[in-house]
Design a protein around this motif. Structure first.
Motif, PDB file in Angstrom:
ATOM      1  N   LEU A   1       0.872  -1.175   0.000  1.00 26.90           N
ATOM      2  CA  LEU A   1       0.000   0.000   0.000  1.00 26.90           C
ATOM      3  C   LEU A   1       0.908   1.222   0.000  1.00 26.90           C
ATOM      4  N   ASN A   2       0.740   2.094  -0.987  1.00 25.56           N
ATOM      5  CA  ASN A   2       1.783   3.092  -1.245  1.00 25.56           C
ATOM      6  C   ASN A   2       1.236   4.515  -1.326  1.00 25.56           C
ATOM      7  N   ARG A   3       0.568   4.917  -0.240  1.00 24.27           N
ATOM      8  CA  ARG A   3       0.159   6.319  -0.081  1.00 24.27           C
ATOM      9  C   ARG A   3       0.690   6.806   1.274  1.00 24.27           C
ATOM     10  N   PRO A   4       1.997   6.783   1.469  1.00 24.68           N
ATOM     11  CA  PRO A   4       2.538   7.121   2.797  1.00 24.68           C
ATOM     12  C   PRO A   4       2.170   8.523   3.249  1.00 24.68           C
ATOM     13  N   GLU A   5       1.996   9.444   2.301  1.00 19.67           N
ATOM     14  CA  GLU A   5       1.640  10.817   2.672  1.00 19.67           C
ATOM     15  C   GLU A   5       0.225  10.901   3.232  1.00 19.67           C
ATOM     16  N   ALA A   6      -0.587   9.874   2.999  1.00 29.25           N
ATOM     17  CA  ALA A   6      -1.962   9.817   3.501  1.00 29.25           C
ATOM     18  C   ALA A   6      -2.156   8.614   4.413  1.00 29.25           C
ATOM     19  N   ALA A   7      -1.089   8.180   5.061  1.00 28.89           N
ATOM     20  CA  ALA A   7      -1.125   7.034   5.990  1.00 28.89           C
ATOM     21  C   ALA A   7      -1.680   5.785   5.317  1.00 28.89           C
ATOM     22  N   ASN A   8      -1.433   5.675   4.000  1.00 30.82           N
ATOM     23  CA  ASN A   8      -1.933   4.558   3.198  1.00 30.82           C
ATOM     24  C   ASN A   8      -3.444   4.406   3.318  1.00 30.82           C
ATOM     25  N   GLY A   9      -4.133   5.542   3.456  1.00 31.41           N
ATOM     26  CA  GLY A   9      -5.584   5.541   3.555  1.00 31.41           C
ATOM     27  C   GLY A   9      -6.229   4.981   2.303  1.00 31.41           C
ATOM     28  N   MET A  10      -7.339   4.280   2.501  1.00 33.61           N
ATOM     29  CA  MET A  10      -8.043   3.647   1.379  1.00 33.61           C
ATOM     30  C   MET A  10      -8.981   4.649   0.721  1.00 33.61           C
ATOM     31  N   ASN A  11      -8.629   5.048  -0.496  1.00 37.34           N
ATOM     32  CA  ASN A  11      -9.527   5.856  -1.308  1.00 37.34           C
ATOM     33  C   ASN A  11     -10.014   5.023  -2.481  1.00 37.34           C
ATOM     34  N   ALA A  12     -10.768   5.636  -3.364  1.00 42.09           N
ATOM     35  CA  ALA A  12     -11.347   4.890  -4.483  1.00 42.09           C
ATOM     36  C   ALA A  12     -10.266   4.265  -5.350  1.00 42.09           C
ATOM     37  N   ALA A  13      -9.184   4.996  -5.590  1.00 45.10           N
ATOM     38  CA  ALA A  13      -8.116   4.481  -6.449  1.00 45.10           C
ATOM     39  C   ALA A  13      -7.424   3.292  -5.814  1.00 45.10           C
ATOM     40  N   LEU A  14      -7.117   3.389  -4.519  1.00 46.02           N
ATOM     41  CA  LEU A  14      -6.365   2.314  -3.867  1.00 46.02           C
ATOM     42  C   LEU A  14      -7.160   1.017  -3.841  1.00 46.02           C
ATOM     43  N   THR A  15      -8.413   1.069  -3.456  1.00 39.96           N
ATOM     44  CA  THR A  15      -9.168  -0.187  -3.376  1.00 39.96           C
ATOM     45  C   THR A  15      -9.422  -0.773  -4.759  1.00 39.96           C
TER      46      THR A  15
ATOM     47  N   LEU B   1      -3.006 -11.554  -9.559  1.00 41.78           N
ATOM     48  CA  LEU B   1      -2.066 -12.479  -8.919  1.00 41.78           C
ATOM     49  C   LEU B   1      -2.693 -13.836  -8.612  1.00 41.78           C
ATOM     50  N   ASP B   2      -3.957 -13.988  -8.907  1.00 41.98           N
ATOM     51  CA  ASP B   2      -4.641 -15.268  -8.675  1.00 41.98           C
ATOM     52  C   ASP B   2      -4.327 -16.201  -9.837  1.00 41.98           C
ATOM     53  N   ARG B   3      -3.050 -16.666  -9.852  1.00 42.84           N
ATOM     54  CA  ARG B   3      -2.546 -17.491 -10.950  1.00 42.84           C
ATOM     55  C   ARG B   3      -1.749 -18.655 -10.382  1.00 42.84           C
ATOM     56  N   PRO B   4      -1.620 -19.747 -11.135  1.00 46.92           N
ATOM     57  CA  PRO B   4      -0.885 -20.916 -10.630  1.00 46.92           C
ATOM     58  C   PRO B   4       0.574 -20.648 -10.299  1.00 46.92           C
ATOM     59  N   ASP B   5       1.201 -19.688 -10.969  1.00 47.44           N
ATOM     60  CA  ASP B   5       2.617 -19.455 -10.708  1.00 47.44           C
ATOM     61  C   ASP B   5       2.865 -18.602  -9.468  1.00 47.44           C
ATOM     62  N   VAL B   6       1.818 -18.068  -8.869  1.00 41.11           N
ATOM     63  CA  VAL B   6       1.954 -17.274  -7.645  1.00 41.11           C
ATOM     64  C   VAL B   6       1.529 -18.139  -6.467  1.00 41.11           C
ATOM     65  N   LYS B   7       2.479 -18.434  -5.578  1.00 39.70           N
ATOM     66  CA  LYS B   7       2.197 -19.317  -4.442  1.00 39.70           C
ATOM     67  C   LYS B   7       2.091 -18.571  -3.121  1.00 39.70           C
ATOM     68  N   VAL B   8       2.587 -17.338  -3.105  1.00 34.92           N
ATOM     69  CA  VAL B   8       2.541 -16.526  -1.886  1.00 34.92           C
ATOM     70  C   VAL B   8       2.295 -15.072  -2.289  1.00 34.92           C
ATOM     71  N   VAL B   9       1.433 -14.381  -1.536  1.00 34.26           N
ATOM     72  CA  VAL B   9       1.229 -12.945  -1.713  1.00 34.26           C
ATOM     73  C   VAL B   9       1.452 -12.273  -0.363  1.00 34.26           C
ATOM     74  N   VAL B  10       2.409 -11.353  -0.314  1.00 33.57           N
ATOM     75  CA  VAL B  10       2.687 -10.580   0.898  1.00 33.57           C
ATOM     76  C   VAL B  10       2.052  -9.204   0.735  1.00 33.57           C
ATOM     77  N   VAL B  11       1.280  -8.777   1.736  1.00 32.48           N
ATOM     78  CA  VAL B  11       0.644  -7.457   1.718  1.00 32.48           C
ATOM     79  C   VAL B  11       1.206  -6.642   2.870  1.00 32.48           C
ATOM     80  N   THR B  12       1.741  -5.463   2.568  1.00 30.67           N
ATOM     81  CA  THR B  12       2.318  -4.604   3.606  1.00 30.67           C
ATOM     82  C   THR B  12       2.066  -3.152   3.255  1.00 30.67           C
ATOM     83  N   GLY B  13       2.551  -2.232   4.086  1.00 30.86           N
ATOM     84  CA  GLY B  13       2.376  -0.809   3.835  1.00 30.86           C
ATOM     85  C   GLY B  13       3.708  -0.100   3.737  1.00 30.86           C
ATOM     86  N   SER B  14       3.706   1.067   3.131  1.00 30.91           N
ATOM     87  CA  SER B  14       4.924   1.879   3.042  1.00 30.91           C
ATOM     88  C   SER B  14       4.888   2.958   4.120  1.00 30.91           C
ATOM     89  N   GLY B  15       6.051   3.332   4.602  1.00 33.47           N
ATOM     90  CA  GLY B  15       6.123   4.369   5.615  1.00 33.47           C
ATOM     91  C   GLY B  15       5.799   3.856   7.005  1.00 33.47           C
TER      92      GLY B  15
END
Length: 273
Positions: free
Chosen positions: A35-49, A59-73
């Protein structure tokens, strides 16, 4: 995807271009969404969601076995972007669209074979809290904190929190979090059963990578089976759930992963999934 110059374990990191509010990269079978809106505390707006839902689907594909979700800042995610909500001509309609896209992302994460690891690097509030605890494995930095915060601004919970929290911690504690907006430290959240592990702030990214590599070596179809069985377990009776278990384990036995896993065990060698 465009190849980046950095490498992880000698595997080229591919960065997905075109996103404005999130960053997406893939290294072999491991993908990372930041999540890459550090100036807005990674707040969820229409674009982000909207971008989060698109990235999850991509990423819902056979070659993807792990998805890591994190925030910036400093923040994982401080919840919904109230400034954007307040400026919308039709607040309810706007907020419903934001929530719908967040829910599409969470639904995809819940049903993909890939193991989803949420690495909570800082404050997780509102929808950020909701998203954090949807991970199949939830890591948190020692400095992370968790609060619902919805009723504080006259709103109600979204992001699947009314589904997951009662299952994770029970109704009484869920009501306490949602009605009083109590803030939990990372250690408190761990003791309540909301997290998998708490690590030092400066070790969070490394620990997420380590766990991701561990999961990347496992059988994706088996992991997806675990997720599917657990997702339906509270809605099914005993016999229905056992029938699903029987059918799934039989189906897994016929797959390449199932055959390799059994053969490797009998040969006393590591499986190659």
């Amino acid at each position: 995807m465009a190849a980046a110059t950095t490498r992880r374990h000698a595997v080229t990191v591919l960065a997905v271009s075109g996103y404005q509010t999130i960053a997406v990269e893939q290294s072999g079978p491991v993908a990372r969404i930041t999540l890459n809106r550090p100036e807005a505390a990674n707040g969820m707006n229409a674009a982000l969601t909207a971008e989060l839902a698109d990235a999850a689907a991509g990423l819902d594909r056979p070659d993807v076995k792990v998805v890591v979700v994190t925030g910036s800042g400093r923040f994982f995610c401080a919840g919904g972007d109230l400034k954007e909500f307040a400026s919308a001509e039709h607040r309810g309609r706007h907020l419903k669209g934001v929530a719908d896209n967040l829910h599409r992302a969470i639904s995809t994460f819940a049903r993909m074979d890939a193991v989803v690891i949420t690495a909570v690097n800082g404050t997780a509030a509102g929808a950020g809290f909701s998203l954090a605890v949807t991970g199949d494995l939830v890591l948190a930095a020692e400095s992370a904190s968790f609060t619902m915060a919805y009723t504080r601004v006259g709103l109600s919970p979204d992001g699947s929190s009314s589904y997951y929290l009662p299952r994770l911690i029970g109704i009484a504690r869920t009501k306490q979090l949602m009605l009083t907006n109590r803030t939990l430290s990372a250690q408190e959240a761990l003791s309540w059963g909301l997290l998998t592990e708490v690590v030092a702030d400066d070790h969070l990214a490394a620990r997420a990578d380590e766990l991701a590599d561990q999961m990347a070596a496992t059988a994706a179809g088996s992991n997806g089976g675990v997720k599917a069985l657990l997702l339906g377990s509270f809605a099914n009776g005993l016999e229905e759930q056992m029938e699903l278990e029987g059918r799934l384990i039989a189906a897994r036995a016929e797959t390449a992963e199932g055959r390799e896993g059994v053969d490797a065990f009998l040969a006393k060698r590591p499986p190659k999934f």
